[in-house]
Design a protein around this motif. Structure first.
Motif, mmCIF file in Angstrom:
data_model
loop_
_atom_site.group_PDB
_atom_site.id
_atom_site.type_symbol
_atom_site.label_atom_id
_atom_site.label_comp_id
_atom_site.label_asym_id
_atom_site.label_seq_id
_atom_site.Cartn_x
_atom_site.Cartn_y
_atom_site.Cartn_z
ATOM 1 N N PHE A 1 0.812 -1.216 0.000
ATOM 2 C CA PHE A 1 0.000 0.000 0.000
ATOM 3 C C PHE A 1 0.850 1.273 0.000
ATOM 4 C CE2 PHE A 1 -2.595 -3.260 2.014
ATOM 5 C CZ PHE A 1 -3.819 -3.122 1.358
ATOM 6 N N ASP A 2 2.163 1.142 0.154
ATOM 7 C CA ASP A 2 3.003 2.313 0.426
ATOM 8 C C ASP A 2 3.055 3.326 -0.706
ATOM 9 O OD1 ASP A 2 3.540 1.307 2.894
ATOM 10 O OD2 ASP A 2 5.591 0.652 2.446
ATOM 11 N N ASN A 3 3.111 2.870 -1.941
ATOM 12 C CA ASN A 3 3.386 3.777 -3.054
ATOM 13 C C ASN A 3 2.260 3.838 -4.078
ATOM 14 O OD1 ASN A 3 6.156 4.450 -2.201
ATOM 15 N ND2 ASN A 3 6.551 2.288 -2.632
ATOM 16 N N VAL A 4 1.028 3.658 -3.601
ATOM 17 C CA VAL A 4 -0.110 3.719 -4.516
ATOM 18 C C VAL A 4 -0.331 5.153 -5.001
ATOM 19 C CG1 VAL A 4 -2.569 3.277 -4.811
ATOM 20 C CG2 VAL A 4 -1.180 1.732 -3.387
ATOM 21 N N TYR A 5 -0.306 6.092 -4.046
ATOM 22 C CA TYR A 5 -0.436 7.510 -4.379
ATOM 23 C C TYR A 5 0.706 8.272 -3.714
ATOM 24 C CZ TYR A 5 -5.221 6.452 -5.867
ATOM 25 O OH TYR A 5 -6.310 5.933 -6.502
ATOM 26 N N PRO A 6 1.238 9.306 -4.371
ATOM 27 C CA PRO A 6 2.390 10.033 -3.797
ATOM 28 C C PRO A 6 2.059 10.783 -2.506
ATOM 29 C CG PRO A 6 1.574 11.164 -5.744
ATOM 30 C CD PRO A 6 0.863 9.839 -5.693
ATOM 31 N N HIS A 7 0.798 11.195 -2.332
ATOM 32 C CA HIS A 7 0.422 11.979 -1.152
ATOM 33 C C HIS A 7 -0.632 11.273 -0.294
ATOM 34 C CE1 HIS A 7 2.760 15.132 -2.983
ATOM 35 N NE2 HIS A 7 1.984 15.136 -4.052
ATOM 36 N N GLY A 8 -0.734 9.965 -0.453
ATOM 37 C CA GLY A 8 -1.674 9.220 0.354
ATOM 38 C C GLY A 8 -3.098 9.321 -0.144
ATOM 39 N N SER A 9 -3.986 8.562 0.488
ATOM 40 C CA SER A 9 -5.393 8.532 0.102
ATOM 41 C C SER A 9 -6.211 7.951 1.249
ATOM 42 C CB SER A 9 -5.579 7.677 -1.156
ATOM 43 O OG SER A 9 -6.918 7.246 -1.297
ATOM 44 N N PRO A 10 -7.302 8.588 1.630
ATOM 45 C CA PRO A 10 -8.148 8.025 2.699
ATOM 46 C C PRO A 10 -8.640 6.620 2.368
ATOM 47 C CG PRO A 10 -8.743 10.301 2.255
ATOM 48 C CD PRO A 10 -7.775 9.903 1.183
ATOM 49 N N LEU A 11 -8.963 6.372 1.106
ATOM 50 C CA LEU A 11 -9.427 5.049 0.710
ATOM 51 C C LEU A 11 -8.335 4.001 0.898
ATOM 52 C CD1 LEU A 11 -11.537 3.175 -0.509
ATOM 53 C CD2 LEU A 11 -10.733 3.868 -2.789
ATOM 54 N N VAL A 12 -7.117 4.327 0.443
ATOM 55 C CA VAL A 12 -6.008 3.390 0.598
ATOM 56 C C VAL A 12 -5.676 3.201 2.079
ATOM 57 C CG1 VAL A 12 -3.554 3.003 0.126
ATOM 58 C CG2 VAL A 12 -5.041 3.867 -1.675
ATOM 59 N N ASP A 13 -5.766 4.256 2.880
ATOM 60 C CA ASP A 13 -5.525 4.136 4.323
ATOM 61 C C ASP A 13 -6.513 3.165 4.957
ATOM 62 O OD1 ASP A 13 -3.468 5.930 4.096
ATOM 63 O OD2 ASP A 13 -4.632 7.657 4.819
ATOM 64 N N ALA A 14 -7.766 3.255 4.539
ATOM 65 C CA ALA A 14 -8.786 2.349 5.071
ATOM 66 C C ALA A 14 -8.509 0.909 4.646
ATOM 67 C CB ALA A 14 -10.170 2.794 4.603
ATOM 68 N N GLN A 15 -8.091 0.728 3.399
ATOM 69 C CA GLN A 15 -7.773 -0.618 2.909
ATOM 70 C C GLN A 15 -6.562 -1.184 3.642
ATOM 71 O OE1 GLN A 15 -7.340 0.256 -1.254
ATOM 72 N NE2 GLN A 15 -9.476 -0.261 -1.718
ATOM 73 N N ARG A 16 -5.575 -0.329 3.914
ATOM 74 C CA ARG A 16 -4.388 -0.762 4.647
ATOM 75 C C ARG A 16 -4.781 -1.243 6.053
ATOM 76 N NH1 ARG A 16 1.082 1.209 4.710
ATOM 77 N NH2 ARG A 16 0.440 2.958 3.416
ATOM 78 N N ALA A 17 -5.629 -0.482 6.726
ATOM 79 C CA ALA A 17 -6.047 -0.853 8.086
ATOM 80 C C ALA A 17 -6.810 -2.174 8.081
ATOM 81 C CB ALA A 17 -6.907 0.264 8.675
ATOM 82 N N GLU A 18 -7.686 -2.337 7.098
ATOM 83 C CA GLU A 18 -8.453 -3.576 7.007
ATOM 84 C C GLU A 18 -7.536 -4.769 6.745
ATOM 85 O OE1 GLU A 18 -12.105 -5.545 4.365
ATOM 86 O OE2 GLU A 18 -11.442 -3.478 4.003
ATOM 87 N N PHE A 19 -6.567 -4.574 5.832
ATOM 88 C CA PHE A 19 -5.633 -5.662 5.523
ATOM 89 C C PHE A 19 -4.763 -5.995 6.734
ATOM 90 C CE2 PHE A 19 -1.485 -7.196 4.139
ATOM 91 C CZ PHE A 19 -1.841 -8.265 3.335
ATOM 92 N N THR A 20 -4.306 -4.975 7.445
ATOM 93 C CA THR A 20 -3.462 -5.188 8.618
ATOM 94 C C THR A 20 -4.190 -6.022 9.667
ATOM 95 O OG1 THR A 20 -2.295 -3.101 8.238
ATOM 96 C CG2 THR A 20 -2.151 -4.047 10.448
ATOM 97 N N THR A 21 -5.458 -5.691 9.894
ATOM 98 C CA THR A 21 -6.264 -6.458 10.860
ATOM 99 C C THR A 21 -6.443 -7.894 10.396
ATOM 100 O OG1 THR A 21 -7.451 -4.454 11.509
ATOM 101 C CG2 THR A 21 -8.491 -6.565 12.028
ATOM 102 N N TYR A 22 -6.723 -8.052 9.119
ATOM 103 C CA TYR A 22 -6.909 -9.401 8.557
ATOM 104 C C TYR A 22 -5.626 -10.214 8.676
ATOM 105 C CZ TYR A 22 -7.406 -13.005 4.960
ATOM 106 O OH TYR A 22 -7.420 -14.190 4.279
ATOM 107 N N HIS A 23 -4.498 -9.609 8.312
ATOM 108 C CA HIS A 23 -3.225 -10.329 8.354
ATOM 109 C C HIS A 23 -2.852 -10.705 9.780
ATOM 110 C CE1 HIS A 23 1.207 -10.888 7.774
ATOM 111 N NE2 HIS A 23 0.780 -11.448 6.681
ATOM 112 N N ALA A 24 -3.150 -9.824 10.729
ATOM 113 C CA ALA A 24 -2.816 -10.094 12.137
ATOM 114 C C ALA A 24 -3.633 -11.242 12.696
ATOM 115 C CB ALA A 24 -3.041 -8.831 12.958
ATOM 116 N N SER A 25 -4.780 -11.516 12.095
ATOM 117 C CA SER A 25 -5.632 -12.594 12.606
ATOM 118 C C SER A 25 -5.014 -13.968 12.437
ATOM 119 C CB SER A 25 -6.989 -12.556 11.893
ATOM 120 O OG SER A 25 -6.865 -12.939 10.518
ATOM 121 N N PHE A 26 -3.946 -14.055 11.597
ATOM 122 C CA PHE A 26 -3.292 -15.339 11.372
ATOM 123 C C PHE A 26 -2.101 -15.552 12.301
ATOM 124 C CE2 PHE A 26 -5.440 -14.429 7.370
ATOM 125 C CZ PHE A 26 -6.026 -15.649 7.084
#
Length: 389
Positions: free
Chosen positions: A359-384
Motif C-alpha cells: 500500500f506504500d506507493n499507490v499515491y504520492p500523497h496518500g489517500s483516505p481510501l487506501v488508508d482504510a484498505q491498509r487498516a483492514e488488511f493489517t487487521t486481517y493479516h494479524a488474525s493469522f
C-alpha cells in the motif's frame, strides 16, 4: 501466442535446421561468424554501414558481451534454485542488445520488454534491479528518468505504445531536428509484431513522424511459434506499410548491430521520423524458465546457431586482429565471475517485504481510501498470527 501452447504434450512446430537462415543480400553484417571483418555493408534501405572503433573500444564491446552473458547465466541458475520466480534469458541475443544499448546517447530513452538485460547494463543500471523484480521484492526499483530506461514491460508489445507516445512528446517539445536531439528506442521480439499494440504504434509513429526506432529482436520463436507462422514477409519489410524505412541486421554481430542502431537513432533525432530495425538472432535457451524449447525445435537447429555465437565471434575477431590476448580474456572472465558472485550474494541477502508494504506507493500523497484498505488488511493479516495455518 498464448503461453499455454508451449505446455502442450505434442510438439507443436518442427522445422529443419537452417530454416531460420535469411536469404538474400539485405542483411547488414560487419563481422562474419568466423570473426572476419567486413569493412562496409549496405542495408535494404540503401545505407552503407561501417564502424571505426579504437582497439580499446573493441575490447570494451567484448567485455560487455561477456559480463552480460555471465550475469544472465547467474540469474538463470538463481531461478532454477528457487531464488527467483521466473527469468527470461537473453542468451544468444547479447550482440543485438549491447550494440543497440551502446549506440544510444545519454539523452535517448529506451522502452524495454522483460528481456533487455543487456541494454539495461549498458544504460548503467545496477543488474540487481531486474532481479529484485523477478524475486518479487519490488515492482522494479530504478529511476526511469535518471537512466532514460523505462520499467520492464510484461504485457507483450505495450512498450511500443509507451515509446511512441513519449517520442511524440519529444516532437511536440521541439527536442528533435538537430544532431544533439533526442530519440526513443522501443525493444520487442518477433512475437510482439503480431500484437495490435505494435501496429497501432507504428501507424501513429509514421503519421506523426515520431523520433522512434522499433528495435525488433527476431529470435525466431514467439514462445513456441516459429517466425514463418507469424508473417509472410521479412519483418523489416513491414515498415513500408507505415511509411518509414526498415533494415535487417545480423543480430549476432555486435559491430553491425551498433552501426545500424546508431544510424537509426540519428535518423530519428534529426527529424527524419521512425525506423524499424530487425536484428536477426536466435534465442539459445527457453522463452522463460517455465518453457521447454525441446518440444518445438530441433537440436540440430540449436547447434547450427551455436556456431554463430556472438561472443565467440567477437573473440575470434579480437584474436585475429591481435587486439587482445589470453591475459585479457582471462581478466574479463575473472571480472565477470566476481560481478556475478556479488550479484548472487546480494540477491540472497534481499529481505522479504512485509505484505502491508504493497500500500506504500499507490499515491504520492496518500489517500483516505487506501488508508482504510491498509487498516483492514493489517487487521486481517494479524488474525493469522500464532495460527498453525
Amino acid at each position: 501466442m498464448a503461453k499455454g501452447e508451449a505446455a502442450r504434450p505434442q510438439r507443436t512446430s518442427r522445422r529443419k535446421a537452417g530454416a531460420g537462415t535469411p536469404a538474400g543480400p539485405d542483411m547488414v553484417q560487419l563481422l562474419t561468424p568466423e570473426g572476419e571483418r567486413i569493412e562496409r555493408s549496405t542495408g535494404a534501405n540503401g545505407v552503407e554501414y561501417s564502424v571505426d572503433f579504437s582497439d580499446e573500444e573493441y575490447r570494451g564491446l567484448y567485455r560487455d558481451l561477456a559480463i552480460v552473458r555471465k550475469l544472465d547465466i547467474e540469474a538463470n541458475a538463481l531461478c532454477r534454485q528457487g531464488e527467483l520466480s521466473i527469468w527470461a534469458s537473453l542468451a544468444g541475443q547479447e550482440a543485438a542488445q549491447v550494440g543497440a544499448g551502446r549506440a544510444m546517447r545519454p539523452q535517448d530513452m529506451a522502452f524495454p520488454t522483460y528481456r533487455e538485460h543487456g541494454v539495461l547494463y549498458c544504460r548503467g543500471i545496477d543488474p540487481i534491479m531486474p532481479l529484485s523484480l523477478f524475486r518479487g521484492v519490488d515492482q522494479g526499483g530504478w529511476d526511469s528518468d535518471k537512466y532514460k530506461f523505462n520499467m520492464y514491460t510484461i504485457v507483450i508489445g505495450a512498450q511500443s505504445l509507451h515509446g511512441t507516445g513519449y517520442a511524440m512528446g519529444i516532437n511536440f517539445d521541439g527536442k528533435v531536428g538537430t544532431s544533439d536531439g533526442e530519440a526513443v528506442m522501443a525493444f520487442m521480439g518477433d512475437g510482439a509484431t503480431s500484437q495490435g499494440d505494435v501496429h497501432e504504434s507504428m501507424v501513429y509513429a509514421g503519421v506523426f513522424n515520431a523520433p522512434i526506432v522499433f528495435f525488433v529482436q527476431n529470435n525466431q520463436f514467439a514462445i513456441s511459434e516459429p517466425l514463418e507462422r507469424q508473417t509472410r514477409v521479412p519483418l523489416y519489410q513491414r515498415s513500408s506499410g507505415y511509411g518509414f524505412p526498415g533494415v535487417r541486421v545480423d543480430g549476432n554481430d555486435v559491430l553491425a548491430s551498433y552501426a545500424v542502431a546508431k544510424h537509426a537513432m540519428d535518423h530519428a533525432r534529426t527529424g527524419n521520423g521512425p525506423m524499424l530495425v530487425e536484428a536477426y538472432t536466435y534465442r539459445m535457451g527457453p522463452h522463460t524458465t517455465t518453457d521447454d524449447p525441446t518440444r518445438y525445435r530441433e537440436s540440430a537447429e540449436l547447434e547450427e546457431w551455436k556456431a554463430k555465437d556472438p561472443i565467440l565471434r567477437m573473440r575470434s575477431f579480437l584474436e585475429k586482429q591481435k587486439v587482445a590476448d589470453d591475459a585479457f580474456f582471462a581478466s574479463v572472465d575473472a571480472d565477470a565471475q566476481e560481478i556475478a558472485t556479488d550479484l548472487r550474494d546480494r540477491v540472497l541477502a534481499m529481505p522479504n517485504p512485509q505484505p502491508v508494504s504493497l500500500f506504500d506507493n499507490v499515491y504520492p500523497h496518500g489517500s483516505p481510501l487506501v488508508d482504510a484498505q491498509r487498516a483492514e488488511f493489517t487487521t486481517y493479516h494479524a488474525s493469522f498470527e500464532g495460527s498453525a495455518h
